[in-house]
Design a protein around this motif. Structure first.
Motif, short mmCIF file in Angstrom:
data_model
loop_
_atom_site.label_atom_id
_atom_site.label_comp_id
_atom_site.label_asym_id
_atom_site.label_seq_id
_atom_site.Cartn_x
_atom_site.Cartn_y
_atom_site.Cartn_z
N LEU A 61 27.87 13.00 94.51
CA LEU A 61 27.20 13.64 93.39
C LEU A 61 28.03 13.52 92.11
O LEU A 61 27.48 13.26 91.03
N LEU A 62 29.34 13.68 92.23
CA LEU A 62 30.19 13.56 91.05
C LEU A 62 30.10 12.15 90.45
O LEU A 62 29.95 11.99 89.24
N ALA A 63 30.17 11.14 91.32
CA ALA A 63 30.07 9.75 90.83
C ALA A 63 28.73 9.52 90.13
O ALA A 63 28.68 8.92 89.05
N ILE A 64 27.66 10.04 90.72
CA ILE A 64 26.32 9.87 90.13
C ILE A 64 26.23 10.60 88.78
O ILE A 64 25.72 10.05 87.80
N LEU A 65 26.76 11.82 88.73
CA LEU A 65 26.70 12.60 87.48
C LEU A 65 27.48 11.90 86.37
O LEU A 65 27.05 11.89 85.21
N ILE A 66 28.64 11.33 86.71
CA ILE A 66 29.46 10.65 85.70
C ILE A 66 28.72 9.44 85.13
O ILE A 66 28.60 9.28 83.91
N VAL A 67 28.21 8.61 86.02
CA VAL A 67 27.50 7.41 85.57
C VAL A 67 26.27 7.80 84.74
O VAL A 67 26.05 7.25 83.66
N ILE B 267 23.27 7.84 79.99
CA ILE B 267 22.12 8.53 79.36
C ILE B 267 22.69 9.68 78.52
O ILE B 267 23.03 10.74 79.04
N SER B 268 22.78 9.42 77.21
CA SER B 268 23.44 10.41 76.34
C SER B 268 22.71 11.76 76.33
O SER B 268 23.35 12.81 76.21
N GLN B 269 21.38 11.72 76.50
CA GLN B 269 20.62 12.99 76.53
C GLN B 269 21.05 13.85 77.71
O GLN B 269 21.06 15.08 77.61
N PHE B 270 21.39 13.20 78.82
CA PHE B 270 21.80 13.96 80.01
C PHE B 270 23.17 14.61 79.77
O PHE B 270 23.39 15.77 80.15
N ALA C 98 26.19 19.54 78.42
CA ALA C 98 27.01 20.28 77.45
C ALA C 98 26.29 21.53 76.94
O ALA C 98 26.91 22.59 76.82
N ASN C 99 25.00 21.40 76.68
CA ASN C 99 24.22 22.55 76.19
C ASN C 99 24.06 23.63 77.26
O ASN C 99 24.15 24.83 76.97
N ALA C 100 23.83 23.18 78.48
CA ALA C 100 23.57 24.14 79.57
C ALA C 100 24.84 24.84 80.04
O ALA C 100 24.80 25.99 80.48
N PHE C 101 25.99 24.14 79.98
CA PHE C 101 27.22 24.69 80.57
C PHE C 101 28.37 24.82 79.55
O PHE C 101 29.51 24.97 79.95
#
Lengths: 96, 136
Positions: free
Chosen positions: A16-22, A27-30, A35-38
């Motif tokens: 999951l960490l690898a997927i989240l990083i990529v 995808i800059s919106q992601f 950043a907005n959520a956390f």
């Protein structure tokens, strides 16, 4: 392991960490959403990855294997794979 | 504040190298304190997130500007980016190792303690590289 499967919790969180990083880098919106959520994308990744460790550790407590891999091997190779992918991703991104 | 966080960060990081070495030395003998010591090591790996997170989020952006403007921009783009994310996996690795000790699988925990030592040491070296990168 009974009650909590440390191995599969670790395997799930590593991937999951690898997927989240990529996803966050491509995808800059992601990344902005994290950043907005956390308050910061790094905190967002940490919260999601550690939650996955706990959730999958409990959900898969009785599973001894996954996709024909023992839970021990799945965890070990997932962890090494995630570490390698993270480094290679940033190296390739810099070289592009 | 920054110095205090930095000291806590370095001391906890060094503990994640020293403690697993001690655990590995006594893994076969299985002394009474092994479980408690393993738990303490895993606890340190989680607590380490506090100073490292604060340093990264509050104080690193200024250093990042220097690194990216210098002649070693890769020190941020590759080294720091990798370091900040590898660090997120330290508590997972330490918890798996400690969990194996707690469930009597001390032999299986060996490679996880070794991985914790190697990764903690690498992250320390990477931090030094980023620091040098800010001066280049």
């Amino acid at each position: 392991m009974a009650k909590f499967n440390f191995y599969l919790g670790a395997a799930a969180s590593a991937w999951l960490l690898a997927i989240l990083i990529v996803a966050a880098e491509l995808i800059s919106q992601f990344k902005t959403f994290l950043a907005n959520a956390f308050t910061h994308h790094w905190i967002g990744k940490a919260v999601i990855v550690y939650s996955a460790f706990v959730v999958f550790g409990f959900l898969l407590q009785n599973k001894k294997s996954i996709l024909n891999f023992s839970d021990e091997k799945a965890a070990w190779y997932s962890m090494l794979g995630s570490l390698i992918i993270i480094f290679l991703f940033f190296a390739i991104e810099f070289a592009r | 504040m920054r110095d205090l966080l930095l000291f806590a960060h370095i001391i906890a990081g060094l503990a994640l190298i020293a403690f697993p070495i001690i655990i590995l030395l006594y893994l076969k003998k299985k002394p009474k304190w092994l479980k408690e010591f393993s738990f303490a090591t895993a606890a340190i790996s989680w607590l380490l997130l506090l100073p490292s997170g604060k340093l990264y989020i509050t104080f690193y952006p200024a250093t990042k500007t220097l690194v990216k403007a210098g002649s070693w921009p890769w020190a941020h783009s590759i080294v720091m980016e990798t370091k900040e994310h590898w660090g997120l996996l330290l508590p997972i690795i330490a918890t798996v190792a400690a969990g194996l000790v707690f469930t009597g699988k001390t032999k299986e925990s060996k490679k996880w303690w070794i991985l914790l030592i190697i990764l903690s040491a690498l992250i320390g070296v990477m931090g030094r590289v980023v620091k040098i990168g800010a001066l280049k």
